[in-house]
Design a protein around this motif. Structure first.
Motif, PDB file in Angstrom:
ATOM      1  N   PRO A  97      -6.460   2.055  -3.657  1.00 27.34           N
ATOM      2  CA  PRO A  97      -6.559   2.562  -2.291  1.00 27.34           C
ATOM      3  C   PRO A  97      -5.543   3.684  -2.071  1.00 27.34           C
ATOM      4  O   PRO A  97      -4.448   3.665  -2.666  1.00 27.34           O
ATOM      5  N   THR A  98      -5.903   4.638  -1.247  1.00 27.34           N
ATOM      6  CA  THR A  98      -4.952   5.713  -0.945  1.00 27.34           C
ATOM      7  C   THR A  98      -4.544   5.701   0.528  1.00 27.34           C
ATOM      8  O   THR A  98      -3.624   6.419   0.904  1.00 27.34           O
ATOM      9  N   GLU A  99      -5.224   4.910   1.320  1.00 30.40           N
ATOM     10  CA  GLU A  99      -4.897   4.890   2.748  1.00 30.40           C
ATOM     11  C   GLU A  99      -4.362   3.523   3.130  1.00 30.40           C
ATOM     12  O   GLU A  99      -4.948   2.505   2.775  1.00 30.40           O
ATOM     13  N   TYR A 100      -3.275   3.516   3.851  1.00 29.48           N
ATOM     14  CA  TYR A 100      -2.744   2.261   4.378  1.00 29.48           C
ATOM     15  C   TYR A 100      -2.431   2.466   5.854  1.00 29.48           C
ATOM     16  O   TYR A 100      -1.937   3.531   6.253  1.00 29.48           O
ATOM     17  N   ASP A 101      -2.712   1.451   6.603  1.00 34.93           N
ATOM     18  CA  ASP A 101      -2.430   1.511   8.030  1.00 34.93           C
ATOM     19  C   ASP A 101      -0.920   1.542   8.236  1.00 34.93           C
ATOM     20  O   ASP A 101      -0.207   0.635   7.820  1.00 34.93           O
ATOM     21  N   GLY A 102      -0.423   2.596   8.856  1.00 40.03           N
ATOM     22  CA  GLY A 102       1.010   2.744   9.027  1.00 40.03           C
ATOM     23  C   GLY A 102       1.565   2.019  10.234  1.00 40.03           C
ATOM     24  O   GLY A 102       2.782   1.991  10.429  1.00 40.03           O
ATOM     25  N   SER A 103       0.689   1.399  11.018  1.00 41.24           N
ATOM     26  CA  SER A 103       1.160   0.837  12.294  1.00 41.24           C
ATOM     27  C   SER A 103       2.064  -0.378  12.076  1.00 41.24           C
ATOM     28  O   SER A 103       2.852  -0.734  12.950  1.00 41.24           O
ATOM     29  N   GLY A 104       1.957  -1.031  10.924  1.00 40.96           N
ATOM     30  CA  GLY A 104       2.781  -2.213  10.683  1.00 40.96           C
ATOM     31  C   GLY A 104       4.172  -1.893  10.176  1.00 40.96           C
ATOM     32  O   GLY A 104       4.940  -2.812   9.884  1.00 40.96           O
ATOM     33  N   GLY A 105       4.476  -0.625  10.026  1.00 43.18           N
ATOM     34  CA  GLY A 105       5.788  -0.255   9.500  1.00 43.18           C
ATOM     35  C   GLY A 105       5.750  -0.185   7.982  1.00 43.18           C
ATOM     36  O   GLY A 105       4.768  -0.586   7.341  1.00 43.18           O
ATOM     37  N   TRP A 106       6.825   0.346   7.412  1.00 39.67           N
ATOM     38  CA  TRP A 106       6.819   0.572   5.961  1.00 39.67           C
ATOM     39  C   TRP A 106       6.775  -0.743   5.196  1.00 39.67           C
ATOM     40  O   TRP A 106       6.246  -0.818   4.093  1.00 39.67           O
ATOM     41  N   ARG A 107       7.329  -1.787   5.772  1.00 38.40           N
ATOM     42  CA  ARG A 107       7.371  -3.051   5.046  1.00 38.40           C
ATOM     43  C   ARG A 107       5.964  -3.597   4.795  1.00 38.40           C
ATOM     44  O   ARG A 107       5.615  -4.008   3.685  1.00 38.40           O
ATOM     45  N   ALA A 108       5.153  -3.574   5.859  1.00 36.19           N
ATOM     46  CA  ALA A 108       3.770  -4.033   5.702  1.00 36.19           C
ATOM     47  C   ALA A 108       3.008  -3.134   4.739  1.00 36.19           C
ATOM     48  O   ALA A 108       2.216  -3.595   3.909  1.00 36.19           O
ATOM     49  N   GLY A 109       3.272  -1.825   4.845  1.00 38.11           N
ATOM     50  CA  GLY A 109       2.581  -0.890   3.963  1.00 38.11           C
ATOM     51  C   GLY A 109       2.894  -1.155   2.499  1.00 38.11           C
ATOM     52  O   GLY A 109       2.000  -1.230   1.647  1.00 38.11           O
ATOM     53  N   LEU A 110       4.162  -1.331   2.193  1.00 39.93           N
ATOM     54  CA  LEU A 110       4.552  -1.555   0.801  1.00 39.93           C
ATOM     55  C   LEU A 110       4.046  -2.905   0.296  1.00 39.93           C
ATOM     56  O   LEU A 110       3.671  -3.044  -0.872  1.00 39.93           O
ATOM     57  N   THR A 111       4.029  -3.894   1.192  1.00 38.73           N
ATOM     58  CA  THR A 111       3.483  -5.187   0.784  1.00 38.73           C
ATOM     59  C   THR A 111       2.013  -5.056   0.391  1.00 38.73           C
ATOM     60  O   THR A 111       1.576  -5.572  -0.645  1.00 38.73           O
ATOM     61  N   GLY A 112       1.272  -4.339   1.215  1.00 42.61           N
ATOM     62  CA  GLY A 112      -0.139  -4.115   0.890  1.00 42.61           C
ATOM     63  C   GLY A 112      -0.307  -3.356  -0.419  1.00 42.61           C
ATOM     64  O   GLY A 112      -1.130  -3.722  -1.271  1.00 42.61           O
ATOM     65  N   TRP A 113       0.511  -2.336  -0.585  1.00 41.37           N
ATOM     66  CA  TRP A 113       0.434  -1.562  -1.826  1.00 41.37           C
ATOM     67  C   TRP A 113       0.701  -2.455  -3.031  1.00 41.37           C
ATOM     68  O   TRP A 113      -0.016  -2.402  -4.039  1.00 41.37           O
ATOM     69  N   ALA A 114       1.728  -3.280  -2.925  1.00 42.47           N
ATOM     70  CA  ALA A 114       2.100  -4.124  -4.061  1.00 42.47           C
ATOM     71  C   ALA A 114       0.971  -5.098  -4.398  1.00 42.47           C
ATOM     72  O   ALA A 114       0.628  -5.293  -5.569  1.00 42.47           O
ATOM     73  N   ARG A 115       0.384  -5.693  -3.361  1.00 38.64           N
ATOM     74  CA  ARG A 115      -0.718  -6.629  -3.615  1.00 38.64           C
ATOM     75  C   ARG A 115      -1.898  -5.917  -4.263  1.00 38.64           C
ATOM     76  O   ARG A 115      -2.479  -6.398  -5.237  1.00 38.64           O
ATOM     77  N   ASP A 116      -2.263  -4.773  -3.698  1.00 40.71           N
ATOM     78  CA  ASP A 116      -3.400  -4.036  -4.261  1.00 40.71           C
ATOM     79  C   ASP A 116      -3.128  -3.613  -5.698  1.00 40.71           C
ATOM     80  O   ASP A 116      -4.011  -3.670  -6.557  1.00 40.71           O
ATOM     81  N   THR A 117      -1.906  -3.196  -5.943  1.00 45.77           N
ATOM     82  CA  THR A 117      -1.581  -2.724  -7.290  1.00 45.77           C
ATOM     83  C   THR A 117      -1.564  -3.887  -8.276  1.00 45.77           C
ATOM     84  O   THR A 117      -1.994  -3.746  -9.423  1.00 45.77           O
ATOM     85  N   LEU A 118      -1.088  -5.036  -7.812  1.00 44.29           N
ATOM     86  CA  LEU A 118      -1.136  -6.216  -8.680  1.00 44.29           C
ATOM     87  C   LEU A 118      -2.581  -6.552  -9.040  1.00 44.29           C
ATOM     88  O   LEU A 118      -2.919  -6.735 -10.216  1.00 44.29           O
ATOM     89  N   GLU A 119      -3.431  -6.613  -8.041  1.00 51.97           N
ATOM     90  CA  GLU A 119      -4.831  -6.969  -8.299  1.00 51.97           C
ATOM     91  C   GLU A 119      -5.507  -5.924  -9.188  1.00 51.97           C
ATOM     92  O   GLU A 119      -6.306  -6.269 -10.067  1.00 51.97           O
ATOM     93  N   PHE A 120      -5.176  -4.691  -8.947  1.00 53.59           N
ATOM     94  CA  PHE A 120      -5.718  -3.615  -9.793  1.00 53.59           C
ATOM     95  C   PHE A 120      -5.377  -3.857 -11.264  1.00 53.59           C
ATOM     96  O   PHE A 120      -6.248  -3.785 -12.141  1.00 53.59           O
TER      97      PHE A 120
END
Lengths: 277, 277
Positions: A97-120
């Motif tokens: 994914p290249t888009e992440y919802d920024g409304s949750g702050g950087w912490r939520a964004g990085l958490t999502g990135w980490a999960r997606d990258t792990l699954e990838f």
DNA sequence: CGAAGTTACTTTATGGCGTAAGGAGTCGCA
DNA sequence: TGCGACTCCTTACGCCATAAAGTAACTTCG
């Protein structure tokens, strides 16, 4: 680790960015028989082989066979297996994914990135076996990096810190993914479940090292202090028994380690805010 | 990733813990010609081959040749290459320090551990290519783990947290070591320095992706915000020019990432202290 | 002392790998 | 109608791990 891309740098970059396409804009085959394959078809087939049977099974013969050709036919399109690996690596990164919802702050964004990258990485475990130094400089690999850096930029930290945090997070996620991937691979290759494997080994360990608790006191203390080893499967908490032992362990390390890392970043952000900037 | 130890579990554990030794206590050769080799000699030779020429060069032939034997001679002592790898992995872990001065607190201890472990992996980069899931259950590998857990125990965190932190720290250090090791390996294999490699690629990247800054804005912003890329070597600050670009970068990631991780652990310690032990 | 049994090590062979070299067939263009 | 470019194939080489079988060294037993 599999190395890649030692060949002609110009040819390699042209392939990665598909810069040869304009030369043959749609259907102008030139002389010679009409090509039956294409770089894309070969890369797709190679990814399928690696996904299904692992990096060890990825041979030019196997890829060719999947396309109904011999191994040597591939060399018309791709200069070597190394270059093919680069192309696979870049192509598969288009999934991230290249888009992440920024409304949750950087912490939520990085958490999502980490999960997606792990699954990838769990979908494509062979990616972990492609060398990271001298990275593959392809469009999709860059896109993945850009996404991570964008998320990190929201912390407000300076550029040098961002670069290092990107490396740290990547190391962590890749490490976790590697553990899970290797556990799965081992289970598939041997036909022995994690639990069976550990059961057999721990019995043998008792025979061969009866003084274990004396030799490794900290380890022994940790063992008794935390959850029991799998030979004693907790009967309650049904439903999660399907996930193998080592994989469950690795995912807990992922969750806990990610929290620690994000806490550390938060500390850096607070510190940077306190000392000017 | 190289897999290891699929064979007979009992034989494998006996070899790792050298549990067969008592059967032949000193000099009672039994019938047949006197053995010219030994498991230890083979493991030592194999480690030398892997250290010098890398995992890719580690073949049974190469190890045998170093001992003046054929490849097949090794199979008298070691059941397969996989088992040999397990033995190498465990043997080399004897190098890791097991004692750390606790007077500086857990933070100093873990910093020392991380540095030592990084350097260990740089001395023996092939260790990074041995699978981590289904770990090698040998005496020295356990000793290394025990040391890390002992250092972590000083944080006072609970056993479950310790186990996960151990995994997280290991992932991080191995990731950093991998980047450095692969960069060195790439430089040695191609004869092209990091700087030359990057210079050639970035020029080609400009040709092939002239819209780079538009496609990857966050990446471009980070580039301009941090140190310039190596083609512009800073002339001042003499002395550190000998360290290749990618390796310098990786070591900075190591230092910064370790601080972030330790800050995160500190936060966990504070939190555990606040919410009642 | 000599035969038997055990062991260390070698040779040979099998089926895999990446890929160099050369040949066969196919097509666009002169 | 070729010529040259192009795709794809067959063959071959030198690697790899290791199975199988042979040779020679050594101890032990008769």
């Amino acid at each position: 680790m599999v190395f890649a891309g030692q060949g002609d740098a110009r040819r390699s970059m042209s392939l990665l960015w598909r810069a040869d396409r304009p030369e043959r804009p749609e259907r102008r085959p030139g002389p010679g028989p009409r090509p039956g394959l294409s770089v894309d078809a070969i890369v797709t087939a190679a990814i399928a082989v690696a996904d299904e049977d692992g990096m060890a099974a990825l041979s030019m013969r196997a890829v060719g066979e999947r396309l109904g050709r011999t191994a040597m036919a591939l060399y018309t399109y791709v200069p070597s297996k190394s270059e093919l690996l680069d192309l696979m690596y870049d192509a598969v990164h288009a999934e991230l994914p290249t888009e992440y919802d920024g409304s949750g702050g950087w912490r939520a964004g990085l958490t999502g990135w980490a999960r997606d990258t792990l699954e990838f990485h769990l979908r494509h475990p062979w990616v972990l076996q492609v060398s990271q130094a001298r990275p593959v400089l392809g469009p999709h690999a860059y896109a993945g990096l850009d996404t991570l850096v964008r998320l990190l930029t929201a912390t407000g930290l300076e550029a040098r810190a961002l670069r290092r945090l990107a490396g740290t997070l990547t190391h962590f996620v890749r490490g976790c993914a590697g553990t899970v991937a290797e556990a799965r691979q081992a289970a598939a290759a041997t036909g022995e479940s994690d639990e069976a494997w550990w059961f057999a080994r721990s019995a043998l360990l008792g025979e061969v090292a009866p003084d274990f608790a004396d030799r490794y006191p900290s380890l022994a203390a940790m063992e008794t202090g935390s959850a029991p080893r799998p030979p004693a499967p907790d009967p309650g908490e049904g439903g999660e028994a399907a996930v193998p032992y080592l994989e469950r362990e690795a995912r807990e390390t992922f969750d806990a380690g990610l929290d620690v890392l994000l806490d550390g970043i938060e500390a850096a952000v607070r510190h940077a805010g306190a000392t000017g900037r």
